[in-house]
Design a protein around this motif. Sequence first.
Motif, PDB file in Angstrom:
ATOM      1  N   UNK A  13       0.692  -1.114  -0.003  1.00 51.09           N
ATOM      2  CA  UNK A  13      -0.112   0.056   0.151  1.00 51.09           C
ATOM      3  C   UNK A  13       0.942   1.188  -0.198  1.00 51.09           C
ATOM      4  N   UNK A  14       0.477   2.200  -0.994  1.00 44.81           N
ATOM      5  CA  UNK A  14       1.237   3.464  -1.104  1.00 44.81           C
ATOM      6  C   UNK A  14       1.473   4.062   0.376  1.00 44.81           C
ATOM      7  N   UNK A  15       2.505   4.495   0.843  1.00 43.73           N
ATOM      8  CA  UNK A  15       2.716   5.188   2.146  1.00 43.73           C
ATOM      9  C   UNK A  15       2.331   4.532   3.380  1.00 43.73           C
ATOM     10  N   UNK A  16       2.407   3.145   3.259  1.00 46.40           N
ATOM     11  CA  UNK A  16       2.220   2.408   4.440  1.00 46.40           C
ATOM     12  C   UNK A  16       3.138   2.527   5.392  1.00 46.40           C
ATOM     13  N   UNK A  24      -5.647   4.441   8.108  1.00 42.00           N
ATOM     14  CA  UNK A  24      -6.444   4.148   7.170  1.00 42.00           C
ATOM     15  C   UNK A  24      -6.745   2.673   6.738  1.00 42.00           C
ATOM     16  N   UNK A  25      -5.639   1.847   6.810  1.00 40.74           N
ATOM     17  CA  UNK A  25      -5.922   0.588   6.465  1.00 40.74           C
ATOM     18  C   UNK A  25      -5.973  -0.526   7.844  1.00 40.74           C
ATOM     19  N   UNK A  26      -6.630   0.222   8.742  1.00 41.35           N
ATOM     20  CA  UNK A  26      -6.751  -0.707   9.933  1.00 41.35           C
ATOM     21  C   UNK A  26      -5.933  -0.678  11.020  1.00 41.35           C
ATOM     22  N   UNK A  27      -4.915   0.133  11.018  1.00 42.81           N
ATOM     23  CA  UNK A  27      -3.697   0.239  11.993  1.00 42.81           C
ATOM     24  C   UNK A  27      -4.163   0.758  13.245  1.00 42.81           C
TER      25      UNK A  27
END
Lengths: 448, 177
Positions: A13-16, A24-27
């Motif tokens: 994912x870009x910028x993970x 944003x991805x559930x972190x």
Amino acid sequence: MAGKKILLANDHVEGIRYYDAYRKHGGYTSVEKALKMTSDDIVEEVKKSGLRGRGGAGFPTGMKWSFLAKPEGVPRYLLCNADESEPGTFKDRYLMEYMPHSLVEGMIVSSFALGANTSYIYIRGEYMWIVSILEEAIAEAYKNGWLGKNIQGSGYDLDLYVTPGAGAYICGEETALIESLEGKRGNPRMKPPFPAIKGLWGCPTVVNNVETIATVPHIINMGGDAYAGIGVGRSTGTKLISACGNIRKPGVYEIEMGISVEEFIYSDEYCGGIADGKKLKAMIAGGSSVPILPHNLITKTAAGEPRLMTYESLADGGFISGTMLGSGGFIIYDEDQCIVHNTYTLARFYHHESCGQCSPCREGTGWMEKVLHRIENGHGKMSDIDLLVDVAKKIEGNTICPLGDAAAWPVAAAIRHFRDEFEWHIQEPEAAQRGNYPHWENRPEVVA
Amino acid sequence: MESSIKNNPAHVGCTFSADRLTEVDRLMKQYPEGKHKSAILRILHMGQKDFGWLSVEVMDYVASLLNIQPIEVYEVATFYSMYHLKPVGKYVFEFCQTGPCCTRGAEKTIDYIKNKLNIEVGGTSADGLFTLKTVECLGACGYAPMMQVGDVFFEHLNEEKIDTLIENWRKEAASKN
Ligand SMILES: Cc1cc2nc3c(=O)[nH]c(=O)nc-3n(C[C@H](O)[C@H](O)[C@H](O)COP(=O)(O)O)c2cc1C
Ligand code: FES
């Protein structure tokens, strides 16, 4: 089949690497969930998950946590072992470099479960650029209220710091790590007392590997039972494998425990087969300390069963015909590789890295290196082979820490499986200087 | 180690910059009251970076910052392989020579560097720019051959890449003189 991914599900994912994308991805949802649980409940979930330490020994994490002493008024510490120095192993580096927040999140949940208010990530000094990456992630976590005082209004306080080492494999051993973190030479301590009772600055301490800690948030999110449902038997979940040597696609892969070794080596999803159309000669499955296996024992066990990427299947046959999952440092040797030379470089490594406290290890690793050097250079004697076996035996089990075993096993296993190649080096030194051992494919039958 | 002799006049009276001293302070505060010695490894890294190598003078200075005995610093500095206890070239090549890297030609690449710079392992090139050291596994086994120079890993090395790197560093050094 496309394998299940947990730790690296979002690595592209870009910028993970940064907070916003990670969140944003559930972190950090596992922190929200964990802070509403009791620490005993968290330990219980980790126990149910069947998670085993990913640093090499495979000790059940939940059980380790439940041994932590909790005397009144004494601080407890969680230390993350990011020393990653076992040859063949470079998986923790990938996780920290690309997904630093996954380690920070794991440190928060795990520290909360253990009741630690100060935690440290001890990272090998050579990974200095990752120190900056981690410190940046930690700063973002403070800024967003996941670290510091009264995290998310829960009343729980946690400070998290990164401490780099300065070049010493031994500092991956947990008591040497503690000594080093105290600002001393990395000499392992006598056990008992175990770190769970007396660790950092004499306080109860848990040491866990990077990957172990980064797995904890996923267990909290999905529940221990669901995690235990992934994988096979007592090898639950997924494992990061760093693959290197003569394969087409070296790199770090997340596998679901239980895929076959054959799939891992030959599938394009993973190693992509042996490089340059060569043949597979040998494999080290779990970092240089575990026994090397010859080609006939890699994809199948001695009993003829398919060998799987699990703790149990890799160990099938014990040290006679099996090996260990270890740290997940997966090294492939093709037909052009010399076993004597490889064994020599590993012996040199252990000699260099012995801390020197225990004479069997300090002296024994040096002898093994010297004897292997002379065999490699055409000055060996036939009696050297048994001498090596003898020295290895005298180191094993006779040292304060397991570095001695780690040094002895590779030598013993190389001779166990490739004695004829050692003999050839001694008997035909000129041919050995010029080329590869021609009869490597004829391996003796191993009885299961 | 020649602990009692002052071995580098250039380092006599060495001190960190104000920014570095703020950093030292930040690092020491990461550990509980009285446990600030834990910052030693990182402060030694800073000393090596700023002063090139760890002379007795630099180590004594670190001891004074940490308020500990010089011997405690010598003890630590001699244990860890990343510290240079002798003068080194401006660019130190720490080339991995462990088994996994050897499967991908590490030794041939080391030989290439030796010939190119006309030095042995441990030696420094005549112009004082490059020191070649061999080190054990750096955690980059899949990206071999590889070496560390300063804080950077140079991976997937081959002869052309080595040529370019050396050329660039020569230019960089020349432009600074
Ligand atoms: C010589 C030696 C080196 C070790 N190096 C590491 C290492 O680099 N990283 C690591 O996680 N564990 C390493 N270990 C294992 C640790 O002692 C310890 O078992 C581990 O960090 C526990 O974490 P885990 O239960 O999460 O695996 C090493 C052990 C020995 C004996
Ligand atoms: S063996 Fe060279 S980096 Fe690991």
